[in-house]
Design a protein around this motif. Structure first.
Motif, PDB file in Angstrom:
ATOM      1  N   ASN A 108       0.848  -1.178   0.000  1.00 22.22           N
ATOM      2  CA  ASN A 108       0.000   0.000   0.000  1.00 22.22           C
ATOM      3  C   ASN A 108       0.886   1.231   0.000  1.00 22.22           C
ATOM      4  N   GLY A 109       0.292   2.381  -0.146  1.00 24.03           N
ATOM      5  CA  GLY A 109       1.083   3.599  -0.109  1.00 24.03           C
ATOM      6  C   GLY A 109       0.576   4.629  -1.084  1.00 24.03           C
ATOM      7  N   ALA A 110       1.476   5.431  -1.590  1.00 23.72           N
ATOM      8  CA  ALA A 110       1.084   6.505  -2.484  1.00 23.72           C
ATOM      9  C   ALA A 110       2.167   6.696  -3.521  1.00 23.72           C
ATOM     10  N   GLY A 111       1.762   7.100  -4.695  1.00 25.68           N
ATOM     11  CA  GLY A 111       2.741   7.401  -5.719  1.00 25.68           C
ATOM     12  C   GLY A 111       2.246   8.566  -6.534  1.00 25.68           C
ATOM     13  N   ILE A 112       3.162   9.458  -6.872  1.00 36.02           N
ATOM     14  CA  ILE A 112       2.746  10.590  -7.692  1.00 36.02           C
ATOM     15  C   ILE A 112       3.845  10.916  -8.675  1.00 36.02           C
ATOM     16  N   ILE A 113       3.462  11.013  -9.935  1.00 36.49           N
ATOM     17  CA  ILE A 113       4.413  11.245 -11.012  1.00 36.49           C
ATOM     18  C   ILE A 113       4.075  12.580 -11.657  1.00 36.49           C
ATOM     19  N   LEU A 114       5.093  13.445 -11.804  1.00 33.68           N
ATOM     20  CA  LEU A 114       4.859  14.795 -12.335  1.00 33.68           C
ATOM     21  C   LEU A 114       5.707  15.029 -13.581  1.00 33.68           C
ATOM     22  N   ASP A 115       5.256  15.975 -14.386  1.00 29.29           N
ATOM     23  CA  ASP A 115       6.149  16.577 -15.370  1.00 29.29           C
ATOM     24  C   ASP A 115       6.834  17.719 -14.630  1.00 29.29           C
ATOM     25  N   PRO A 116       8.144  17.610 -14.354  1.00 25.07           N
ATOM     26  CA  PRO A 116       8.796  18.591 -13.483  1.00 25.07           C
ATOM     27  C   PRO A 116       8.826  19.995 -14.098  1.00 25.07           C
ATOM     28  N   THR A 137      -1.599   7.812  -7.355  1.00 23.50           N
ATOM     29  CA  THR A 137      -2.399   6.743  -6.770  1.00 23.50           C
ATOM     30  C   THR A 137      -2.236   6.729  -5.261  1.00 23.50           C
ATOM     31  N   SER A 138      -3.272   6.287  -4.613  1.00 22.99           N
ATOM     32  CA  SER A 138      -3.234   6.093  -3.174  1.00 22.99           C
ATOM     33  C   SER A 138      -3.861   4.739  -2.920  1.00 22.99           C
ATOM     34  N   LEU A 139      -3.159   3.911  -2.167  1.00 26.89           N
ATOM     35  CA  LEU A 139      -3.632   2.545  -1.961  1.00 26.89           C
ATOM     36  C   LEU A 139      -3.660   2.215  -0.467  1.00 26.89           C
ATOM     37  N   PRO A 140      -4.603   1.447   0.003  1.00 25.05           N
ATOM     38  CA  PRO A 140      -5.701   0.852  -0.772  1.00 25.05           C
ATOM     39  C   PRO A 140      -6.702   1.909  -1.240  1.00 25.05           C
ATOM     40  N   ALA A 141      -7.370   1.571  -2.330  1.00 28.34           N
ATOM     41  CA  ALA A 141      -8.341   2.506  -2.894  1.00 28.34           C
ATOM     42  C   ALA A 141      -9.756   1.967  -2.680  1.00 28.34           C
ATOM     43  N   PRO A 158      -9.225  -0.153   9.086  1.00 31.91           N
ATOM     44  CA  PRO A 158      -7.996   0.418   9.666  1.00 31.91           C
ATOM     45  C   PRO A 158      -6.986   0.842   8.604  1.00 31.91           C
ATOM     46  N   LEU A 159      -7.086   0.299   7.399  1.00 28.97           N
ATOM     47  CA  LEU A 159      -6.161   0.712   6.334  1.00 28.97           C
ATOM     48  C   LEU A 159      -6.601   2.013   5.673  1.00 28.97           C
ATOM     49  N   ARG A 160      -7.717   2.551   6.068  1.00 30.06           N
ATOM     50  CA  ARG A 160      -8.237   3.837   5.637  1.00 30.06           C
ATOM     51  C   ARG A 160      -8.212   4.034   4.109  1.00 30.06           C
ATOM     52  N   ARG A 198      -3.730   9.296   0.424  1.00 27.20           N
ATOM     53  CA  ARG A 198      -2.411   9.446   1.029  1.00 27.20           C
ATOM     54  C   ARG A 198      -1.543  10.443   0.276  1.00 27.20           C
ATOM     55  N   VAL A 199      -1.810  10.620  -1.012  1.00 24.14           N
ATOM     56  CA  VAL A 199      -0.964  11.523  -1.812  1.00 24.14           C
ATOM     57  C   VAL A 199      -0.991  12.921  -1.226  1.00 24.14           C
ATOM     58  N   LEU A 200      -2.154  13.364  -0.783  1.00 26.03           N
ATOM     59  CA  LEU A 200      -2.193  14.728  -0.275  1.00 26.03           C
ATOM     60  C   LEU A 200      -2.668  14.856   1.152  1.00 26.03           C
ATOM     61  N   GLN A 201      -3.161  13.757   1.720  1.00 24.53           N
ATOM     62  CA  GLN A 201      -3.682  13.870   3.074  1.00 24.53           C
ATOM     63  C   GLN A 201      -2.799  13.170   4.101  1.00 24.53           C
ATOM     64  N   GLY A 202      -1.901  12.277   3.637  1.00 24.10           N
ATOM     65  CA  GLY A 202      -1.016  11.610   4.579  1.00 24.10           C
ATOM     66  C   GLY A 202       0.254  12.426   4.767  1.00 24.10           C
ATOM     67  N   THR A 203       0.683  12.597   5.996  1.00 21.41           N
ATOM     68  CA  THR A 203       1.979  13.258   6.214  1.00 21.41           C
ATOM     69  C   THR A 203       2.890  12.287   6.955  1.00 21.41           C
ATOM     70  N   TYR A 204       4.116  12.219   6.474  1.00 19.99           N
ATOM     71  CA  TYR A 204       5.069  11.230   6.981  1.00 19.99           C
ATOM     72  C   TYR A 204       6.442  11.894   7.088  1.00 19.99           C
ATOM     73  N   PRO A 205       7.317  11.384   7.992  1.00 23.12           N
ATOM     74  CA  PRO A 205       8.679  11.904   8.019  1.00 23.12           C
ATOM     75  C   PRO A 205       9.357  11.581   6.682  1.00 23.12           C
TER      76      PRO A 205
END
Lengths: 656, 369
Positions: free
Chosen positions: A266-274, A283-287, A309-311, A316-323
């Motif tokens: 699970n997790g998040a991934g985001i790909i941009l044109d820099p 993507t944010s998983l689980p979806a 519990p896996l919410r 997660r791309v924009l609402q999860g904050t992590y170190p």
């Protein structure tokens, strides 16, 4: 009888008759006054009430705008679905109708009762949907009994159809009936919405709701007191919502999600044109499955989603904050170089640990890295080197550079509900804890631990900013709209960069070199190495939000306490075209984010070079991209869509 | 008995009154036509046709009542009275029940409502009672005698049950006794007693549905879907008509059945909707004209019995007109009381025109011996 008496009587009679005459006259004048009051003075009011009695408005739902990817592939469309509704006005015995309907359709009677109860307050003439997205068998069963049960209707309603398996579910969001509180909210109260209207509840569907929703139509009909339609006066046809082109690339989106699935993470991934901040995949998983919402999600299903519990409902791309872990070293390197604290050639000696302010801090390699310069420090992810930078930079300077690289606050992406990235500052600590900042705390921040927590989209903009040489672009998903007025696709203005950091070319080159060596040298990101394409990147490890003391306890309760894994990257090194951040939730020691990035990059370059798409090791050959609809669908496509579709791949005038 | 129609008599017929009566009947007929229109088959509803068929019967009844000298009728009024009682008793045994009350005797394809003719018979009986000799309504014992005469049919009708129709006999009694010299003081005392006793009547004398009807009238919004519905819809119907009206067959309230029994109790509301305030003024004018002409007939009557007969019939008519029109505008409690001449109902039309036949009868015989 005496004459006198008769005369007297006659006179008395005449008096009494005159009295009657006056009485009647007064009564009639009074009545005329009453009618004057009703028919002339209060006429307007009663005229309106009479019109409300017999003129009814039956809403016709507008199809929402179709969403295309950047190459013209349909992502979200509409299909016609059937709704079985009860017209309460024509019902004799509601319980009986519900019971019989449950019987012939095989639907759960309780369920139908609930659906009725939810909308009892609506006017009785309005069809009350009880079975949405009815099957053909149910429709046939109801249609066959339309004479026995005239109070039951089958309506055709356009419904959202999203790609299967919850693809980009959080980016698209979902639609649902407007809630009572929303009707009066500032966001929606300006729009011509009635109870029961369908609006975007999250994601793009919500952010661009006004464009996408179209205009519901109306049928104006004359009804009698039993609600039977006598005549159709006028029809306002519904207007389909504007078609939307998003920056997402279907193939990259699929590659990203496939790679997560292949890794079992699970997790998040985001790909941009820099170069411009266009989001190529997210993507944010689980979806969740947005189709379930389009069809009208029921209570238990919804409860299951929000208590999981896996919410799955959290983006997660924009609402999860992590170190950010070691990925934060990029910020440290830029800050130290630009502040002149070090040059790329400055070296520090790493014995495997270092002591600052009376406390010992460890490096990843116990035996130490020896004497390292900046490039090697980035390549080897040497903590001691960056501890030294942390000792030489104030927290406020770090905060300043973090902000310039997009790691403070929101990125401004065009999706609702974005959370704040956070990097500590003296001002913050004074304000929230009323304490001074201790320099010792900066040492942890230097390696992305402690008072630092960022969103994946924030981290992606950071690496994109490094990739493009200092321009803090605003990530965004909307590219163009076609509102059907004949002008075709109208590109929307790219959001302006938020800031620009002038990084000196030598400094920039040094950081890029270090990151290149992470992937192509002896670093931690070698999995992402792709021959011929200079991939640069940085791995990171973020401790799960569980304190060391509680780990054993948490683990015994089934809480996943493995660390999170990051990989931020861009490519090619010298003329970056793609950048991104992968967040592998509880990746632990084995589940790395790097292979996910590799698959996305391989896909990107294969597409760019016209090569066959890469296949994930150990999986069967992936089927060619399917049309997005999950089921054979009646798609509302405008007749002129074919030529326009062709134009989509290179939208005329789209800023590059 | 039946004198061959004397030319003198014909010349003394009150033709303007006849014209006004016919106009109101035709207005009623056209309103029924409009409001009962059958949208499914695009033709007038069955109520229109049955009303149309009742019209010649009613006109015949009027003619008959004009031709037989009212004095003959008054003299034989006790036979008529006996006939009425017999019919009412027959209703008790052979009557058909509709809407929870037994009022009708089936005759062939039609059904007769004897109670509709109660008012005329009572007017005749009372006119004969007070009109002959030296009797007057000034004496209590004579009033008691009259009261006894009225009480029998009143109770028979009231227990059908049809308190509404029974109650319409009271204005007839009041009209006759008023003109026969009933002391105004007694009317005043009766009014005061009624007001003082009204709490007791409310508690012990009224059925629950009657209480509901009255409290609904005071506050129709309390139950806009139930009991207050008709009253509110009546106001909407009348008010939406405006000054000029929506036009013939352009009304929506009655035609789409938002106002129940629009062709019957609420025919005037629908008329007001389609023809507006102007139409209302015209109709009110016609009704007032009819009443004034009848009062003239009472004044011109050759003898006291004639005056009293006219007063009785006219009072019944006038009361019903006033009550129904007030109710049509939502200003009186809803009561199943028809509007004479305009409302749907064959028996009602026949008895009303028969009553007018008697009034015309009195007037045209004012010079005969």
């Amino acid at each position: 009888m005496e004459i006198v008496e008769i005369h007297e009587r006659r006179r008395a009679e005449e008096t009494r008759l005159t009295g009657l005459r006056i009485g009647f006259a007064v009564a009639f004048v009074l009545m005329a006054v009453f009618f004057w009051r009703l028919q002339v003075l209060q006429h307007a009011r009663y005229e309106e009430m009479a019109a409300n009695n017999h003129l009814k408005t039956v809403p016709l739902r507008a199809p929402r705008g179709v969403v295309f990817d950047r190459n013209g592939q349909v992502l979200v469309e509409n299909r016609d679905s059937f709704t079985i509704a009860i017209v309460r006005e024509q019902v004799k015995d509601l319980d009986d109708t519900v019971r019989r309907l449950a019987e012939i359709t095989g639907a759960d009677e309780e369920h139908l009762h609930e659906a009725v109860k939810r909308r009892l307050r609506e006017p009785a003439f309005r069809p009350l949907p009880v079975i949405e997205h009815a099957t053909f068998a149910q429709v046939a069963a109801v249609t066959a009994r339309r004479h026995e049960m005239p109070e039951v209707l089958v309506q055709q309603v356009p419904t959202r159809a999203y790609p299967a398996e919850g693809m980009a579910a959080h980016a698209f969001g979902y639609v649902g009936e407007i809630q009572e509180a929303q009707l009066t909210s500032t966001e929606f109260s300006q729009l011509p919405l009635q109870p029961g209207a369908i609006i975007g509840q999250t994601g793009l569907e919500r952010f661009y709701n006004e464009h996408l929703m179209g205009t519901d139509g109306n049928r104006f009909v004359v009804v009698n007191s039993r609600g039977r339609e006598l005549e159709e006066m006028r029809v306002e046809a519904p207007v389909e919502g504007a078609r939307m082109q998003v920056t997402i690339d279907y193939d990259l989106q699929k590659a990203l999600e496939d790679a997560f699935g292949h890794a079992g993470l699970n997790g998040a991934g985001i790909i941009l044109d820099p170069n411009n901040g266009e989001v190529l995949a997210a993507t944010s998983l689980p979806a969740f499955d947005p189709n379930a919402f389009a069809v009208g999600i029921d209570g238990p299903q919804w409860q299951k989603l929000i208590t999981d519990p896996l919410r799955p409902m959290t983006n997660r791309v924009l609402q999860g904050t992590y170190p950010p872990g070691s990925t934060f070293k990029i910020v440290m390197a830029v800050a130290a170089l630009e502040e002149g604290v070090i040059t790329p050639e400055t070296t520090f000696y790493c014995p495997g640990h270092a002591t600052f302010y009376g406390r010992t801090f460890h490096c990843l390699r116990r035996q130490g890295h020896g004497t390292v310069d900046l490039r090697t420090a980035i390549e080897q992810s040497c903590n001691v080197y960056f501890y030294n930078l942390g000792q030489r930079l104030s927290i406020d300077t770090i905060h300043k550079y973090a902000a310039a690289l997009g790691l403070v606050g929101k990125t401004g992406i065009d999706l609702p509900g974005e959370g704040d990235s956070f990097v500590a500052s003296t001002e913050w600590k004074r304000r929230t804890l009323n304490q001074p900042w201790y320099p010792g705390e900066t040492i942890s921040v230097a390696i992305g631990q402690g008072a630092v927590a960022v969103t994946p989209i924030g981290l992606a903009t950071m690496i994109a900013t490094v990739a493009n040489g200092g321009t803090l672009v605003t990530p965004h998903l909307a590219r163009a709209f076609d509102n059907g007025d004949g002008r075709g696709w109208q590109p929307i203005a790219q959001p302006a960069p938020r800031s620009r950091l002038d990084i000196s070319p030598e400094n920039l080159q040094a950081v890029r070199d270090g990151l290149w060596r992470v992937v192509n040298g002896a670093g931690t990101g070698r999995v992402a190495q792709i021959a011929g394409h200079d991939v640069v990147g940085k791995t990171g490890t973020a401790q799960a939000n569980v304190s060391l003391q509680n780990r054993a306890l948490a683990a015994s309760r089934g809480v996943d306490v493995r660390d999170h894994r990051w990989f931020v990257f861009f490519a090619p090194r010298d003329h970056p075209q793609i950048a991104g951040a992968i967040f592998a939730e509880h990746g632990g020691t084995t589940g790395s984010a790097t292979p996910i990035a590799r698959h996305v990059l391989e896909t990107f370059f294969a597409k760019l070079d016209g090569q066959p798409m890469p296949v994930l090791p150990g999986t069967r050959t992936m089927p060619a991209p399917q049309p997005a609809a999950p089921a054979p669908a009646v798609v509302s496509v405008r007749p002129a869509s074919a030529p326009r579709m062709a134009a989509v791949s290179t939208p005329a005038g789209t800023p590059q | 008995m039946i004198n061959v129609v004397d030319r003198r008599l014909v010349s003394h017929v009150d033709w303007p009154l006849v014209a006004a009566i016919c106009s109101l009947t035709l207005i009623g007929l056209s309103t029924i036509y409009s409001v009962t229109w059958d949208f499914r088959n695009d033709q007038p509803g069955s109520a229109f046709w049955s009303q149309l068929y009742a019209l010649p019967v009613a006109l015949t009844a009027m003619l008959v009542c004009m031709m037989v000298d009212y004095r003959t009728l008054a003299q034989r009024s006790l036979f008529l009275y006996g006939g009425l009682i017999l019919l009412l008793v027959a209703v008790m045994f052979f009557g058909v029940v509709r809407g929870g009350s037994r009022r009708w005797i089936p005759i062939g394809g039609f059904s007769l409502q004897p109670s509709e003719f109660g008012r005329i018979v009572i007017a005749l009986v009372l006119a004969a009672y007070f009109g002959g000799g030296r009797r007057s309504a000034r004496s209590l014992s004579e009033l008691a005698g009259a009261g006894l005469l009225v009480a029998v049919p009143f109770l028979l009708i009231a227990r059908q049950p049809d308190l509404g129709t029974a109650a319409t006999m009271l204005p007839v009694v009041l009209g006759v006794t008023y003109l026969a010299g009933l002391r105004l003081k007694w009317i005043g005392i009766a009014a005061v007693v009624f007001v003082l006793a009204s709490p007791l009547i409310w508690t012990y004398g009224l059925q629950d549905y009657q209480k509901t009807r009255i409290s609904t009238f005071v506050n129709p919004e309390a139950d806009p879907r139930g009991d207050g519905y008709q009253q509110i819809q009546a106001k909407i119907t009348v008010g939406s008509g405006g000054f000029y009206g929506k036009g013939f067959r352009q009304g929506t309230q009655g035609a789409y059945q938002f106002l129940p029994v629009a062709h019957n109790d609420f025919v005037f509301s629908v008329f007001a909707e389609e023809h507006g305030f102007l139409g209302v003024l015209a109709a009110l004018g016609l009704y007032l004209f009819v009443i004034v002409r009848c009062l003239d007939a009472a004044r011109l009557a050759r003898d006291r019995a004639g005056s009293l007969l006219v007063a009785g019939i006219l009072s019944g008519f006038g009361f019903q007109v006033l009550y129904n029109i007030t109710m049509s505008a939502g200003l009186a409690p809803v009561k199943g009381l028809t509007l004479p001449l305009m409302s749907y109902g064959g028996s009602s039309l026949v008895s009303t025109l028969a009553g007018f036949g008697l009034i015309l009868n009195v007037r045209m015989r004012r010079f005969t011996n």
